[in-house]
Design a protein around this motif. Structure first.
Motif, PDB file in Angstrom:
ATOM      1  N   ALA A 140      40.043  36.849  37.528  1.00  0.00           N
ATOM      2  CA  ALA A 140      40.672  38.112  37.931  1.00  0.00           C
ATOM      3  C   ALA A 140      41.822  37.845  38.907  1.00  0.00           C
ATOM      4  N   ARG A 141      41.635  36.909  39.808  1.00  0.00           N
ATOM      5  CA  ARG A 141      42.713  36.543  40.741  1.00  0.00           C
ATOM      6  C   ARG A 141      43.934  36.031  39.984  1.00  0.00           C
ATOM      7  N   ASP A 142      43.693  35.161  39.004  1.00  0.00           N
ATOM      8  CA  ASP A 142      44.790  34.520  38.285  1.00  0.00           C
ATOM      9  C   ASP A 142      45.497  35.459  37.314  1.00  0.00           C
ATOM     10  N   GLU A 143      44.722  36.342  36.670  1.00  0.00           N
ATOM     11  CA  GLU A 143      45.297  37.168  35.606  1.00  0.00           C
ATOM     12  C   GLU A 143      45.609  38.599  36.027  1.00  0.00           C
ATOM     13  N   LEU A 144      44.942  39.090  37.064  1.00  0.00           N
ATOM     14  CA  LEU A 144      45.130  40.483  37.465  1.00  0.00           C
ATOM     15  C   LEU A 144      45.851  40.611  38.791  1.00  0.00           C
ATOM     16  N   ASP A 145      46.203  39.480  39.390  1.00  0.00           N
ATOM     17  CA  ASP A 145      46.990  39.478  40.627  1.00  0.00           C
ATOM     18  C   ASP A 145      46.268  40.190  41.766  1.00  0.00           C
ATOM     19  N   ILE A 146      45.000  39.800  41.971  1.00  0.00           N
ATOM     20  CA  ILE A 146      44.223  40.353  43.079  1.00  0.00           C
ATOM     21  C   ILE A 146      43.982  39.262  44.118  1.00  0.00           C
ATOM     22  N   LEU A 147      43.460  39.678  45.258  1.00  0.00           N
ATOM     23  CA  LEU A 147      42.944  38.747  46.251  1.00  0.00           C
ATOM     24  C   LEU A 147      41.431  38.887  46.283  1.00  0.00           C
ATOM     25  N   GLY A 198      26.511  39.931  55.373  1.00  0.00           N
ATOM     26  CA  GLY A 198      27.616  39.542  54.506  1.00  0.00           C
ATOM     27  C   GLY A 198      28.320  40.731  53.887  1.00  0.00           C
ATOM     28  N   LEU A 199      27.554  41.689  53.402  1.00  0.00           N
ATOM     29  CA  LEU A 199      28.129  42.887  52.782  1.00  0.00           C
ATOM     30  C   LEU A 199      28.890  43.725  53.812  1.00  0.00           C
ATOM     31  N   THR A 200      28.330  43.826  55.008  1.00  0.00           N
ATOM     32  CA  THR A 200      28.999  44.576  56.076  1.00  0.00           C
ATOM     33  C   THR A 200      30.325  43.931  56.436  1.00  0.00           C
ATOM     34  N   GLU A 201      30.349  42.607  56.492  1.00  0.00           N
ATOM     35  CA  GLU A 201      31.593  41.897  56.788  1.00  0.00           C
ATOM     36  C   GLU A 201      32.645  42.161  55.715  1.00  0.00           C
ATOM     37  N   LEU A 202      32.219  42.209  54.456  1.00  0.00           N
ATOM     38  CA  LEU A 202      33.166  42.467  53.368  1.00  0.00           C
ATOM     39  C   LEU A 202      33.769  43.868  53.482  1.00  0.00           C
ATOM     40  N   VAL A 203      32.935  44.837  53.898  1.00  0.00           N
ATOM     41  CA  VAL A 203      33.455  46.198  54.105  1.00  0.00           C
ATOM     42  C   VAL A 203      34.460  46.208  55.247  1.00  0.00           C
ATOM     43  N   GLU A 204      34.102  45.560  56.344  1.00  0.00           N
ATOM     44  CA  GLU A 204      34.969  45.549  57.523  1.00  0.00           C
ATOM     45  C   GLU A 204      36.281  44.808  57.252  1.00  0.00           C
ATOM     46  N   GLU A 205      36.261  43.907  56.270  1.00  0.00           N
ATOM     47  CA  GLU A 205      37.486  43.193  55.897  1.00  0.00           C
ATOM     48  C   GLU A 205      38.338  44.017  54.929  1.00  0.00           C
ATOM     49  N   GLU A 206      37.903  45.238  54.676  1.00  0.00           N
ATOM     50  CA  GLU A 206      38.672  46.230  53.900  1.00  0.00           C
ATOM     51  C   GLU A 206      38.929  45.807  52.455  1.00  0.00           C
ATOM     52  N   HIS A 207      37.858  45.371  51.782  1.00  0.00           N
ATOM     53  CA  HIS A 207      37.965  45.091  50.358  1.00  0.00           C
ATOM     54  C   HIS A 207      37.880  46.413  49.583  1.00  0.00           C
ATOM     55  N   ASP A 208      38.642  46.495  48.510  1.00  0.00           N
ATOM     56  CA  ASP A 208      38.638  47.719  47.698  1.00  0.00           C
ATOM     57  C   ASP A 208      37.372  47.831  46.853  1.00  0.00           C
ATOM     58  N   LEU A 209      36.915  46.708  46.324  1.00  0.00           N
ATOM     59  CA  LEU A 209      35.693  46.656  45.526  1.00  0.00           C
ATOM     60  C   LEU A 209      34.830  45.526  46.049  1.00  0.00           C
ATOM     61  N   ILE A 210      33.541  45.823  46.254  1.00  0.00           N
ATOM     62  CA  ILE A 210      32.608  44.809  46.749  1.00  0.00           C
ATOM     63  C   ILE A 210      31.490  44.621  45.733  1.00  0.00           C
ATOM     64  N   ILE A 211      31.255  43.366  45.363  1.00  0.00           N
ATOM     65  CA  ILE A 211      30.262  43.026  44.344  1.00  0.00           C
ATOM     66  C   ILE A 211      29.047  42.402  45.000  1.00  0.00           C
ATOM     67  N   PHE A 225      34.884  39.942  35.278  1.00  0.00           N
ATOM     68  CA  PHE A 225      36.325  40.065  35.033  1.00  0.00           C
ATOM     69  C   PHE A 225      36.660  41.423  34.428  1.00  0.00           C
ATOM     70  N   GLN A 226      35.881  41.856  33.428  1.00  0.00           N
ATOM     71  CA  GLN A 226      36.152  43.137  32.766  1.00  0.00           C
ATOM     72  C   GLN A 226      35.964  44.308  33.727  1.00  0.00           C
ATOM     73  N   ALA A 227      34.946  44.220  34.592  1.00  0.00           N
ATOM     74  CA  ALA A 227      34.717  45.293  35.568  1.00  0.00           C
ATOM     75  C   ALA A 227      35.873  45.381  36.558  1.00  0.00           C
ATOM     76  N   ILE A 228      36.343  44.231  37.038  1.00  0.00           N
ATOM     77  CA  ILE A 228      37.477  44.229  37.958  1.00  0.00           C
ATOM     78  C   ILE A 228      38.727  44.762  37.253  1.00  0.00           C
ATOM     79  N   LYS A 229      38.897  44.394  36.002  1.00  0.00           N
ATOM     80  CA  LYS A 229      40.050  44.874  35.233  1.00  0.00           C
ATOM     81  C   LYS A 229      40.036  46.401  35.123  1.00  0.00           C
ATOM     82  N   LEU A 230      38.859  46.964  34.846  1.00  0.00           N
ATOM     83  CA  LEU A 230      38.735  48.424  34.784  1.00  0.00           C
ATOM     84  C   LEU A 230      39.082  49.050  36.125  1.00  0.00           C
TER      85      LEU A 230
END
Length: 329
Positions: A60-67, A82-95, A266-271
């Motif tokens: 997804a990083r390589d083909e969809l230009d995400i971080l 770990g999940l709380t840290e990901l939220v605080e780091e302002e990720h748009d989608l957390i898996i 990958f497909q979920a991130i693409k959606l």
């Protein structure tokens, strides 16, 4: 006097500035979509579940230009942290990867109702969590068909990483597949209750082999890697799981039950990239959706009639005329 190295540094800096000005975009200014993933308990290097998921986010990083960034339990101590840290780091989608993440994922999701989450391998009722699950029993059924057709001792073994419903799906499908192609075969089923212990996997496989099993199918993460190694050392066959594990034991692994976590993520991130959100409550992927399948068959060869049996069952599952049970009976 200015050194040659200093001049080179200045030139490269000026080139960097010019390039940045010429395209009108600075890396820091671009609005990249950010994805965070909390890996399962064993983490990277399990040569199975976590590694496959990591491939999906890298694609997804390589083909969809995400971080993207990731957290491992060994670093954060708890999934909650770990999940709380990901939220605080302002990720748009957390898996959240794996059913064991569910409880802590739901706690964090309840605290941050505007944050979008994706839960792999379990189902949540929360509005801001999309659940992604697989029909592992369908892929395992195909693996069981092969084992049932090719066993010489009429005894095969299944090693589960834990004694709970998700792993029961693997065992149930495998058992049904073995019986469909060889009604006289016996299936040994044991649970390690540990996904990260290759030595335990070796020990359990050795015990099954001593009982006469000539096929070992582990769905047990790194514990399963040990079981496949023991199958090779003992001169019997193995069946890999999640990814094509042939290269872990090239003299033993006949095929692998592919659980295409990398493709699914990958497909979920693409959606998410395309729509700005995940709108489905539950995404379920089976053989028909290319979420599970069977890797190339190596080491052994299927006879023409055996290949016909395998092909016929695949067609029945795809058409819906055959339903594989997801629970053990």
């Amino acid at each position: 006097m200015v050194s040659k190295n200093t001049k080179l540094v200045v030139i490269f800096f000026l080139l960097f500035v010019m390039i940045g000005c010429s395209n009108g975009t600075d890396f820091q200014e671009k609005d990249y979509l950010k994805v965070g993933i909390m890996l399962s308990d064993v983490g990277l290097g399990d040569q199975s579940f976590s590694d496959s998921a990591f491939l999906g986010v890298m694609q997804a990083r390589d083909e969809l230009d995400i971080l993207f960034s990731y957290k491992e339990l060994g670093d954060t101590g708890t999934y909650l942290q770990g999940l709380t840290e990901l939220v605080e780091e302002e990720h748009d989608l957390i898996i959240g990867l794996g059913f064991m993440v569910k409880d802590d994922l739901e706690k964090v999701a309840s605290t941050y109702p505007n944050q979008q989450f994706l839960l792999i391998d379990d189902v949540s009722d929360l509005d801001n969590i999309t659940s992604l699950v697989f029909k592992e029993h369908e892929g395992s059924f195909l693996a069981g068909l092969v084992a049932g057709m090719k066993t010489k001792t009429n005894k095969v073994g299944f090693i589960g990483g834990g004694d709970f419903p998700l792993i029961h799906k693997f065992a149930a499908g495998f058992k049904q597949g073995v019986k469909a192609s060889n009604k006289d075969a016996e299936i040994l089923i044991e649970y390690a209750n540990d996904f990260g212990n290759d030595k335990l996997g070796e020990k359990m496989a050795r015990s099954m082999i001593a009982e006469g099993a000539d096929f070992i199918y582990p769905a047990a993460g790194y514990t399963g890697v040990g079981a496949l190694n023991e199958a090779q050392n003992s001169g019997v066959y193995g069946i890999g799981v999640d990814t094509d594990q042939y290269f872990l034991a090239e003299n033993a692994v006949v095929t692998s039950m592919l659980k295409k976590i990398d493709v699914a993520i990958f497909q979920a991130i693409k959606l998410f990239v395309e729509n700005g959100e995940l709108t489905e409550d539950i995404i379920e992927l089976g053989l028909k959706e290319d979420g599970v399948g069977l890797a190339e068959i190596r080491i052994i060869s299927l006879k023409a009639n055996e290949q016909e049996i395998l092909t016929d069952y695949i067609e029945k599952i795809l058409s819906g005329s055959l339903t594989i049970e997801s629970t053990l009976k």
